[in-house]
Design a protein around this motif. Structure first.
Motif, PDB file in Angstrom:
ATOM      1  N   GLY A  11     -49.695  46.259   7.910  1.00 42.65           N
ATOM      2  CA  GLY A  11     -50.749  47.196   7.511  1.00 42.65           C
ATOM      3  C   GLY A  11     -50.163  48.441   6.897  1.00 42.65           C
ATOM      4  O   GLY A  11     -48.947  48.661   6.934  1.00 42.65           O
ATOM      5  N   ASN A  22     -44.555  52.437  -0.824  1.00 50.34           N
ATOM      6  CA  ASN A  22     -45.374  51.512  -0.021  1.00 50.34           C
ATOM      7  C   ASN A  22     -45.412  50.135  -0.688  1.00 50.34           C
ATOM      8  O   ASN A  22     -45.336  49.101  -0.021  1.00 50.34           O
ATOM      9  CB  ASN A  22     -46.824  52.011   0.133  1.00 50.34           C
ATOM     10  CG  ASN A  22     -46.962  53.316   0.876  1.00 50.34           C
ATOM     11  OD1 ASN A  22     -47.681  54.210   0.448  1.00 50.34           O
ATOM     12  ND2 ASN A  22     -46.292  53.447   1.993  1.00 50.34           N
ATOM     13  N   GLY A  25     -41.700  48.584  -0.773  1.00 45.42           N
ATOM     14  CA  GLY A  25     -41.191  48.424   0.591  1.00 45.42           C
ATOM     15  C   GLY A  25     -41.969  47.400   1.396  1.00 45.42           C
ATOM     16  O   GLY A  25     -41.420  46.742   2.267  1.00 45.42           O
ATOM     17  N   ALA A  26     -43.275  47.266   1.102  1.00 47.27           N
ATOM     18  CA  ALA A  26     -44.089  46.398   1.960  1.00 47.27           C
ATOM     19  C   ALA A  26     -45.133  45.571   1.199  1.00 47.27           C
ATOM     20  O   ALA A  26     -45.143  44.345   1.272  1.00 47.27           O
ATOM     21  CB  ALA A  26     -44.772  47.260   3.023  1.00 47.27           C
ATOM     22  N   PRO A 144     -43.798  42.149   7.520  1.00 50.28           N
ATOM     23  CA  PRO A 144     -43.087  42.764   6.388  1.00 50.28           C
ATOM     24  C   PRO A 144     -43.274  44.284   6.398  1.00 50.28           C
ATOM     25  O   PRO A 144     -44.397  44.765   6.349  1.00 50.28           O
ATOM     26  CB  PRO A 144     -43.763  42.162   5.139  1.00 50.28           C
ATOM     27  CG  PRO A 144     -44.774  41.195   5.634  1.00 50.28           C
ATOM     28  CD  PRO A 144     -45.001  41.447   7.088  1.00 50.28           C
ATOM     29  N   GLY A 146     -41.097  48.348   5.512  1.00 46.05           N
ATOM     30  CA  GLY A 146     -39.931  49.066   4.987  1.00 46.05           C
ATOM     31  C   GLY A 146     -38.977  49.377   6.136  1.00 46.05           C
ATOM     32  O   GLY A 146     -39.339  49.257   7.311  1.00 46.05           O
ATOM     33  N   ALA A 183     -35.059  48.681   0.719  1.00 39.05           N
ATOM     34  CA  ALA A 183     -35.346  49.096   2.093  1.00 39.05           C
ATOM     35  C   ALA A 183     -36.014  50.472   2.147  1.00 39.05           C
ATOM     36  O   ALA A 183     -36.990  50.662   2.847  1.00 39.05           O
ATOM     37  CB  ALA A 183     -34.062  49.083   2.900  1.00 39.05           C
ATOM     38  N   VAL A 185     -37.374  53.424  -0.609  1.00 41.38           N
ATOM     39  CA  VAL A 185     -37.552  53.914  -1.985  1.00 41.38           C
ATOM     40  C   VAL A 185     -37.530  55.445  -1.936  1.00 41.38           C
ATOM     41  O   VAL A 185     -38.279  56.048  -1.164  1.00 41.38           O
ATOM     42  CB  VAL A 185     -38.899  53.414  -2.570  1.00 41.38           C
ATOM     43  CG1 VAL A 185     -39.131  53.980  -3.965  1.00 41.38           C
ATOM     44  CG2 VAL A 185     -38.939  51.887  -2.580  1.00 41.38           C
ATOM     45  N   MET A 193     -39.530  58.385  -0.048  1.00 38.99           N
ATOM     46  CA  MET A 193     -40.863  58.624  -0.609  1.00 38.99           C
ATOM     47  C   MET A 193     -41.879  58.444   0.508  1.00 38.99           C
ATOM     48  O   MET A 193     -41.874  57.450   1.217  1.00 38.99           O
ATOM     49  CB  MET A 193     -41.145  57.650  -1.763  1.00 38.99           C
ATOM     50  CG  MET A 193     -42.440  57.966  -2.486  1.00 38.99           C
ATOM     51  SD  MET A 193     -42.755  56.929  -3.940  1.00 38.99           S
ATOM     52  CE  MET A 193     -41.588  57.522  -5.121  1.00 38.99           C
ATOM     53  N   SER A 194     -42.742  59.447   0.667  1.00 38.40           N
ATOM     54  CA  SER A 194     -43.661  59.421   1.807  1.00 38.40           C
ATOM     55  C   SER A 194     -44.927  60.189   1.469  1.00 38.40           C
ATOM     56  O   SER A 194     -44.852  61.268   0.878  1.00 38.40           O
ATOM     57  CB  SER A 194     -42.947  60.071   2.998  1.00 38.40           C
ATOM     58  OG  SER A 194     -43.674  59.863   4.158  1.00 38.40           O
ATOM     59  N   SER A 196     -46.782  61.933   3.222  1.00 40.60           N
ATOM     60  CA  SER A 196     -46.879  63.274   3.786  1.00 40.60           C
ATOM     61  C   SER A 196     -45.790  64.222   3.272  1.00 40.60           C
ATOM     62  O   SER A 196     -45.820  65.397   3.614  1.00 40.60           O
ATOM     63  CB  SER A 196     -46.852  63.195   5.304  1.00 40.60           C
ATOM     64  OG  SER A 196     -45.810  62.358   5.718  1.00 40.60           O
TER      65      SER A 196
HETATM   66  N1  AQP Z   1     -40.222  55.159   0.743  1.00 37.96           N
HETATM   67  C1  AQP Z   1     -40.450  53.948   1.219  1.00 37.96           C
HETATM   68  N2  AQP Z   1     -39.626  52.926   0.924  1.00 37.96           N
HETATM   69  C2  AQP Z   1     -39.842  51.673   1.401  1.00 37.96           C
HETATM   70  N3  AQP Z   1     -40.896  51.359   2.186  1.00 37.96           N
HETATM   71  C3  AQP Z   1     -41.752  52.346   2.506  1.00 37.96           C
HETATM   72  N4  AQP Z   1     -42.886  52.381   3.248  1.00 37.96           N
HETATM   73  C4  AQP Z   1     -43.376  53.625   3.268  1.00 37.96           C
HETATM   74  N5  AQP Z   1     -42.605  54.442   2.533  1.00 37.96           N
HETATM   75  C5  AQP Z   1     -41.587  53.689   2.048  1.00 37.96           C
HETATM   76  C6  AQP Z   1     -43.441  51.209   3.897  1.00 37.96           C
HETATM   77  O1  AQP Z   1     -44.822  51.163   3.591  1.00 37.96           O
HETATM   78  C7  AQP Z   1     -45.504  50.589   4.698  1.00 37.96           C
HETATM   79  C8  AQP Z   1     -46.712  51.406   5.048  1.00 37.96           C
HETATM   80  O2  AQP Z   1     -46.345  52.585   5.600  1.00 37.96           O
HETATM   81  P1  AQP Z   1     -47.379  53.412   6.462  1.00 37.96           P
HETATM   82  O3  AQP Z   1     -48.399  53.985   5.592  1.00 37.96           O
HETATM   83  O4  AQP Z   1     -47.897  52.609   7.587  1.00 37.96           O
HETATM   84  O5  AQP Z   1     -46.480  54.530   7.110  1.00 37.96           O
HETATM   85  P2  AQP Z   1     -45.184  55.204   6.615  1.00 37.96           P
HETATM   86  O6  AQP Z   1     -44.002  54.318   6.669  1.00 37.96           O
HETATM   87  O7  AQP Z   1     -45.058  56.435   7.451  1.00 37.96           O
HETATM   88  O8  AQP Z   1     -45.536  55.495   5.100  1.00 37.96           O
HETATM   89  P3  AQP Z   1     -45.576  56.878   4.388  1.00 37.96           P
HETATM   90  O9  AQP Z   1     -45.931  56.726   2.982  1.00 37.96           O
HETATM   91  O10 AQP Z   1     -44.294  57.593   4.707  1.00 37.96           O
HETATM   92  O11 AQP Z   1     -46.809  57.571   5.084  1.00 37.96           O
HETATM   93  P4  AQP Z   1     -46.939  58.883   5.956  1.00 37.96           P
HETATM   94  O12 AQP Z   1     -46.392  59.982   5.109  1.00 37.96           O
HETATM   95  O13 AQP Z   1     -48.404  59.029   6.221  1.00 37.96           O
HETATM   96  O14 AQP Z   1     -46.152  58.671   7.194  1.00 37.96           O
HETATM   97  C9  AQP Z   1     -44.520  50.458   5.842  1.00 37.96           C
HETATM   98  O15 AQP Z   1     -44.080  49.125   5.931  1.00 37.96           O
HETATM   99  C10 AQP Z   1     -43.390  51.331   5.410  1.00 37.96           C
HETATM  100  O16 AQP Z   1     -42.162  50.893   5.933  1.00 37.96           O
END
Ligand code: AQP
Length: 323
Positions: A11, A22, A25-26, A144, A146, A183, A185, A193-194, A196
């Motif tokens: 999810g 996202n 990575g997934a 699956p 990241g 693994a 990005v 990359m995130s 938040s």
């Molecule tokens: N930068 C990334 N590189 C590879 N995979 C990534 N994922 C997130 N950022 C990267 C993978 O995307 C899936 C969904 O992530 P999520 O939304 O459940 O939470 P997250 O990992 O915390 O993603 P974000 O974008 O960093 O969100 P926020 O900022 O809200 O916490 C996961 O499989 C994750 O590994």
């Protein structure tokens, strides 16, 4: 019911606009694997409550992630919002009674998020228990994710083992499925990359946004004719995802000092734009054609509910919540 196929569960949180991290990575794996596995792909809206406190934004983001999923080619029958399965939160509570505070304190993602300024709520701390419930309730074989989520899948395995030891064989032990080459990005600032961190390139960005964001990627100060390190450069890391056919040539030019960051970014803009353009159009069309996107995934919701209810019935009996 599963036709002998293994189960895939994963999810994404509707905590903001989805980005290319996202996707690579997934999400890309969800699409590639959805026919090989019996797939359950959800929008993690209860998870997103740990970072989104505006009701309208959370509802809108949830709808948007469904649209994103459909636009990348996921089958509607595989999709559902996490909140449609209240059994997941019920199971997370049962898991809370199994795991200890010192054990959960080892989770790296929690510490990182608190360091980045997220409020240290009990929900954020307990996120791995809810994620374990998402995974284990469906009897997932593979998840699956990241690299950043690998530890959470390991926690789900530990919880499954602990439950099985205490109450008898109930849960399968899931495995994380991580694509080594992507693994993590990097974002435009070079960190992960995130959503938040405000460093993303949105998966459905407009051409103007792509141009502006790529041009603002942070690089070192090497001049056009200087030799450059492909391993240390964020622009090149993104070329690995979007410029596959020209990657060797680009790497050569980096090493020889025959390409500047400006030209490298211009090539990247072109390649990202031609990748995102058709996806964006498809998403717009789905949004135009469907007033209520939740109707489209009605069967997906029912299918996930059926599976979760059956599992929870078994769990309740095992732990003694039956009358
Ligand atoms: N930068 C990334 N590189 C590879 N995979 C990534 N994922 C997130 N950022 C990267 C993978 O995307 C899936 C969904 O992530 P999520 O939304 O459940 O939470 P997250 O990992 O915390 O993603 P974000 O974008 O960093 O969100 P926020 O900022 O809200 O916490 C996961 O499989 C994750 O590994």
């Amino acid at each position: 019911m599963t036709g002998g196929k293994k189960i895939l569960v994963s999810g994404i949180q509707p905590s903001g606009t989805l980005h290319i991290g996202n996707y690579f990575g997934a999400m890309k794996r969800f699409v590639e694997l959805q026919d090989e596995f019996e797939s359950f792909i959800f929008v993690a809206n209860y998870h997103a409550l740990t970072s989104v406190s505006d009701a309208n934004i959370l509802a809108e983001n949830t709808r948007n992630v469904i649209l994103d999923y459909l636009a990348i080619g996921l089958t509607p029958e595989n999709l559902f919002p996490q909140s449609d399965i209240p059994e997941v939160t019920e199971l997370a509570w049962i898991f809370n009674t199994l795991i200890t505070v010192p054990y959960l304190s080892r989770a790296v993602a929690y510490k990182e998020k608190v360091e980045k300024g997220l409020e240290a709520t009990v929900g954020l701390f307990d996120y791995p228990a809810l994620m374990a419930a998402d995974i284990l309730i469906m009897d997932a074989d593979v998840v699956p994710v990241g690299q950043d989520q690998k530890q959470h899948v390991e926690i789900a395995r530990d919880i499954a083992e602990k439950f099985n030891n205490r109450y008898g064989e109930t849960f399968k032990l899931p495995k994380a499925h991580i694509m080594r080459e992507v693994a993590t990005v990097p974002g435009i600032d070079g960190q992960k990359m995130s959503k938040s961190y405000k460093n993303t390139i949105p998966l459905f960005a407009t051409d103007e946004e792509i141009k502006k964001l790529v041009m603002s990627i942070v690089t070192d100060s090497k001049g056009e004719k200087e030799k450059k390190d492909v391993e240390a450069d964020t622009v090149f890391a993104l070329h690995r995802l979007f410029s596959e056919t020209k990657l060797a040539e680009l790497a050569e030019r980096y090493k020889n000092g025959t390409i500047g960051y400006k030209e490298s970014k211009e090539i990247l803009i072109k390649n990202i734009t031609s990748f995102i353009g058709p996806l964006r159009e498809r998403r717009n069309k789905i949004a135009r054609d469907n007033k209520n996107i939740f109707d489209v995934i009605e069967n997906g919701r029912a299918r996930a509910q059926k599976r979760a209810r059956a599992k929870m019935k078994e769990v309740r009996e095992k732990v003694g919540i039956t009358f």
